[in-house]
Design a protein around this motif. Structure first.
Motif, PDB file in Angstrom:
ATOM      1  N   THR A 117       0.962  -1.151  -0.006  1.00  0.00           N
ATOM      2  CA  THR A 117       0.077  -0.199   0.006  1.00  0.00           C
ATOM      3  C   THR A 117       0.826   1.330   0.062  1.00  0.00           C
ATOM      4  O   THR A 117       1.838   1.268   0.483  1.00  0.00           O
ATOM      5  CB  THR A 117      -0.742  -0.005   1.116  1.00  0.00           C
ATOM      6  N   ILE A 118       0.306   2.525  -0.526  1.00  0.00           N
ATOM      7  CA  ILE A 118       0.905   3.578  -0.253  1.00  0.00           C
ATOM      8  C   ILE A 118       0.464   4.373   1.011  1.00  0.00           C
ATOM      9  O   ILE A 118      -0.581   3.927   1.743  1.00  0.00           O
ATOM     10  CB  ILE A 118       0.787   4.726  -1.266  1.00  0.00           C
ATOM     11  N   HIS A 119       1.110   5.023   1.935  1.00  0.00           N
ATOM     12  CA  HIS A 119       1.238   5.197   3.149  1.00  0.00           C
ATOM     13  C   HIS A 119       0.030   5.900   3.593  1.00  0.00           C
ATOM     14  O   HIS A 119      -0.793   5.789   4.572  1.00  0.00           O
ATOM     15  CB  HIS A 119       2.421   6.263   3.473  1.00  0.00           C
ATOM     16  N   ASP A 120      -0.783   6.791   2.558  1.00  0.00           N
ATOM     17  CA  ASP A 120      -2.085   7.433   3.062  1.00  0.00           C
ATOM     18  C   ASP A 120      -3.098   6.706   2.637  1.00  0.00           C
ATOM     19  O   ASP A 120      -4.233   7.104   2.825  1.00  0.00           O
ATOM     20  CB  ASP A 120      -2.099   8.822   2.370  1.00  0.00           C
ATOM     21  N   PRO A 125      -4.666  -2.071  -1.063  1.00  0.00           N
ATOM     22  CA  PRO A 125      -3.483  -2.658  -1.652  1.00  0.00           C
ATOM     23  C   PRO A 125      -3.701  -2.252  -3.092  1.00  0.00           C
ATOM     24  O   PRO A 125      -4.623  -1.999  -3.768  1.00  0.00           O
ATOM     25  CB  PRO A 125      -3.530  -4.060  -1.653  1.00  0.00           C
ATOM     26  N   THR A 126      -2.225  -1.783  -3.807  1.00  0.00           N
ATOM     27  CA  THR A 126      -2.388  -1.627  -4.948  1.00  0.00           C
ATOM     28  C   THR A 126      -2.043  -2.581  -5.961  1.00  0.00           C
ATOM     29  O   THR A 126      -2.197  -2.713  -7.330  1.00  0.00           O
ATOM     30  CB  THR A 126      -1.173  -0.432  -5.120  1.00  0.00           C
ATOM     31  N   ILE A 177      -3.895  -4.018  -9.651  1.00  0.00           N
ATOM     32  CA  ILE A 177      -5.508  -4.254  -9.179  1.00  0.00           C
ATOM     33  C   ILE A 177      -5.852  -2.455  -8.993  1.00  0.00           C
ATOM     34  O   ILE A 177      -5.006  -1.650  -8.571  1.00  0.00           O
ATOM     35  CB  ILE A 177      -5.921  -5.033  -8.158  1.00  0.00           C
ATOM     36  N   GLN A 178      -7.103  -2.365  -9.210  1.00  0.00           N
ATOM     37  CA  GLN A 178      -7.691  -1.100  -9.084  1.00  0.00           C
ATOM     38  C   GLN A 178      -7.580  -1.023  -7.457  1.00  0.00           C
ATOM     39  O   GLN A 178      -7.951  -1.707  -6.730  1.00  0.00           O
ATOM     40  CB  GLN A 178      -9.152  -1.205  -9.545  1.00  0.00           C
ATOM     41  N   PRO A 179      -7.235   0.228  -7.074  1.00  0.00           N
ATOM     42  CA  PRO A 179      -7.056   0.436  -5.609  1.00  0.00           C
ATOM     43  C   PRO A 179      -8.461   0.683  -4.826  1.00  0.00           C
ATOM     44  O   PRO A 179      -8.625   1.874  -4.435  1.00  0.00           O
ATOM     45  CB  PRO A 179      -6.113   1.753  -5.583  1.00  0.00           C
ATOM     46  N   THR A 182     -10.269  -4.108  -0.259  1.00  0.00           N
ATOM     47  CA  THR A 182      -9.453  -4.321   1.077  1.00  0.00           C
ATOM     48  C   THR A 182      -8.817  -5.530   0.901  1.00  0.00           C
ATOM     49  O   THR A 182      -8.807  -6.423  -0.112  1.00  0.00           O
ATOM     50  CB  THR A 182     -10.614  -4.586   2.152  1.00  0.00           C
ATOM     51  N   PHE A 183      -7.871  -5.696   2.118  1.00  0.00           N
ATOM     52  CA  PHE A 183      -7.084  -6.690   2.335  1.00  0.00           C
ATOM     53  C   PHE A 183      -7.896  -8.214   2.582  1.00  0.00           C
ATOM     54  O   PHE A 183      -7.437  -9.124   2.108  1.00  0.00           O
ATOM     55  CB  PHE A 183      -6.187  -6.848   3.284  1.00  0.00           C
ATOM     56  N   GLU A 184      -9.117  -7.868   3.156  1.00  0.00           N
ATOM     57  CA  GLU A 184      -9.834  -9.022   3.420  1.00  0.00           C
ATOM     58  C   GLU A 184     -10.430  -9.706   1.813  1.00  0.00           C
ATOM     59  O   GLU A 184     -10.514 -10.886   1.962  1.00  0.00           O
ATOM     60  CB  GLU A 184     -11.219  -8.770   4.184  1.00  0.00           C
ATOM     61  N   GLN A 185     -10.752  -8.800   1.028  1.00  0.00           N
ATOM     62  CA  GLN A 185     -11.153  -9.162  -0.134  1.00  0.00           C
ATOM     63  C   GLN A 185      -9.809  -9.688  -1.114  1.00  0.00           C
ATOM     64  O   GLN A 185     -10.007 -10.953  -1.813  1.00  0.00           O
ATOM     65  CB  GLN A 185     -11.724  -7.947  -0.972  1.00  0.00           C
ATOM     66  N   THR A 186      -8.888  -9.191  -1.109  1.00  0.00           N
ATOM     67  CA  THR A 186      -7.775  -9.894  -1.794  1.00  0.00           C
ATOM     68  C   THR A 186      -7.209 -11.151  -1.239  1.00  0.00           C
ATOM     69  O   THR A 186      -6.814 -11.910  -1.918  1.00  0.00           O
ATOM     70  CB  THR A 186      -6.431  -8.758  -1.798  1.00  0.00           C
ATOM     71  N   ARG A 187      -7.511 -11.358   0.242  1.00  0.00           N
ATOM     72  CA  ARG A 187      -7.151 -12.734   0.960  1.00  0.00           C
ATOM     73  C   ARG A 187      -8.122 -13.501   0.047  1.00  0.00           C
ATOM     74  O   ARG A 187      -7.538 -14.968   0.051  1.00  0.00           O
ATOM     75  CB  ARG A 187      -7.140 -12.643   2.313  1.00  0.00           C
ATOM     76  N   LYS A 188      -9.258 -13.293  -0.147  1.00  0.00           N
ATOM     77  CA  LYS A 188     -10.200 -14.359  -0.825  1.00  0.00           C
ATOM     78  C   LYS A 188      -9.471 -14.828  -2.105  1.00  0.00           C
ATOM     79  O   LYS A 188      -9.619 -15.980  -2.337  1.00  0.00           O
ATOM     80  CB  LYS A 188     -11.399 -13.632  -0.870  1.00  0.00           C
TER      81      LYS A 188
END
Length: 303
Positions: A117-120, A125-126, A177-179, A182-188
Motif C-alpha cells: 500500500t501507499i502510506h495514506d 493494496p495496489t 489491481i484497481q485501488p 480491502t485486504f480481506e477481499q484480496t485474501r479471498k
C-alpha cells in the motif's frame, strides 16, 4: 571527518559516505561504494515502486555475513529533508527520491522492503502478490513450473500478471489491481488461487506455513499479502553471497529456466538498459485489474 569518509552532493543534499570501501558482500567483493553506485544507476527504475510506501530496512552495518538489524522507524539522526510518514507508533522513511536512497544505503540498508500500500491508503493494496518459496535448496525448477501454472490460470481469468525474482530463493507473481479493494477481499483471491494450485499439484506445492512440515514441497505464501507485511522492493539487492537482485523476468525466461543468482548488481543495470523495465505496468496508474468477477465467483461458491 575521517579519511574514510567521502562527502557527496545528491539533488542539492550533502551526504557524507562513511566507510565507503567496506566490503559488504565478501564473496564477490562488493563494497558500500559499489552498492551506492548500483543504486544511483538503477534509481529511475527502483524509486517508482518505493515511492510513498513505508520503508522497512534490513541493515547489515558489518556486511552480509554479520548480524542483521531489521529497522522500521526513521533514526533520530536522520536529516530533516528525508521524507517520512507516521503510522501507528512511529515515523517511517518514504523512499521517494535519489538523495534518500543514497542516504539509506550509506546507513547500511542493504535490503529494501515495502508494503503493498501507499502510506495514506494503508487499507487499500495496489497489487496482489503471490510469493512462491521453495522449501529446500536447488528446487528452483519447481518454482518456475508452479509459476507457469499460476500464470496460465491468472491469464485465463483475464488477470494480467508479472513476475520477479525475490532476489533470494523464490519468485513473486504480481497482479496490478484497481485501488478499491480491502485486504480481506484480496485474501479471498490469493487463497482461492493457492488452493487451486494445491488441488492441481498436491505433490509439488503446500500451503503449510511451518517450514518443518513442508517437506520438499514449494510453499505458496498467500498469507504474506496483508496490511504492513512486505516483500523486497523491485531492484533491491539482497543479502546473498552473489549480491543478487530482485529482478523482473519474462514468461519466456521462466519457460527457458534460470536461477535467482543469475541477476546481480553486476548485470541488472545493463539488463534494464537492454530490455527496459519489465515491471513498469505495476507502477503505472492505468491498466489495473478489476477483481469484481472473481470475488463474485468465490462468494457464489463459498470458496
Amino acid at each position: 571527518m575521517d579519511m574514510e569518509s567521502i562527502p557527496i552532493v545528491i539533488e542539492d543534499k550533502e551526504i557524507v559516505l562513511t566507510n565507503p570501501h567496506k566490503v559488504l558482500w565478501p564473496e564477490v567483493g562488493v563494497t558500500k561504494l559499489d552498492y551506492i553506485q548500483y543504486l544511483i544507476q538503477i534509481s529511475p527504475y527502483l524509486l517508482p515502486y518505493t515511492k510513498n510506501r513505508l520503508l522497512m530496512m534490513w541493515r547489515f552495518p558489518d556486511g552480509i555475513e554479520a548480524s542483521r538489524i531489521v529497522q522500521k522507524s526513521i533514526p533520530q539522526h536522520a536529516p530533516t529533508w528525508i521524507p517520512r510518514a507516521f503510522y501507528k507508533d512511529k515515523f517511517y522513511i518514504l523512499l521517494n527520491d535519489l538523495a534518500t536512497l543514497v542516504w539509506v544505503a550509506n546507513y547500511a540498508a542493504i535490503e529494501l522492503h515495502v508494503p503493498f500500500t501507499i502510506h495514506d491508503q494503508p487499507d487499500t493494496p495496489t497489487d496482489i502478490a503471490f510469493d512462491l518459496d521453495p522449501s529446500v535448496p536447488d528446487a528452483f525448477d519447481t518454482v518456475l513450473h508452479v509459476a507457469l501454472q499460476l500464470h496460465d490460470v491468472l491469464h485465463s481469468l483475464g488477470l494480467t500478471n508479472y513476475a520477479k525474482t525475490s532476489g533470494a530463493t523464490g519468485l513473486q507473481i504480481f497482479v496490478p489491481i484497481q485501488p478499491r479493494y480491502t485486504f480481506e477481499q484480496t485474501r479471498k483471491i490469493t487463497k482461492f488461487f493457492a488452493q487451486y494450485l494445491l488441488q492441481k499439484m498436491p505433490n509439488q506445492v503446500t500451503l503449510e506455513r511451518s517450514v518443518k512440515n513442508r517437506g520438499d514441497k514449494l510453499y505458496i505464501d498467500y498469507l504474506q499479502h496483508w496490511k504492513m507485511r512486505t516483500l523486497s522492493a523491485v531492484y533491491s539487492v539482497r543479502a546473498t553471497q552473489k549480491a543478487s537482485v530482485s529482478t523482473p523476468v519474462t514468461w519466456s525466461e521462466i519457460t527457458q529456466g534460470f536461477v535467482p543468482s543469475d541477476f546481480t548488481v553486476f548485470n541488472v543495470v545493463d539488463r534494464v538498459a537492454q530490455y527496459g523495465d519489465l515491471f513498469a505496468p505495476i507502477a503505472a496508474k492505468d491498466s489495473r485489474e478489476s477483481l469484481d468477477a472473481i470475488l463474485q465467483f468465490v462468494a457464489q461458491h463459498n470458496l
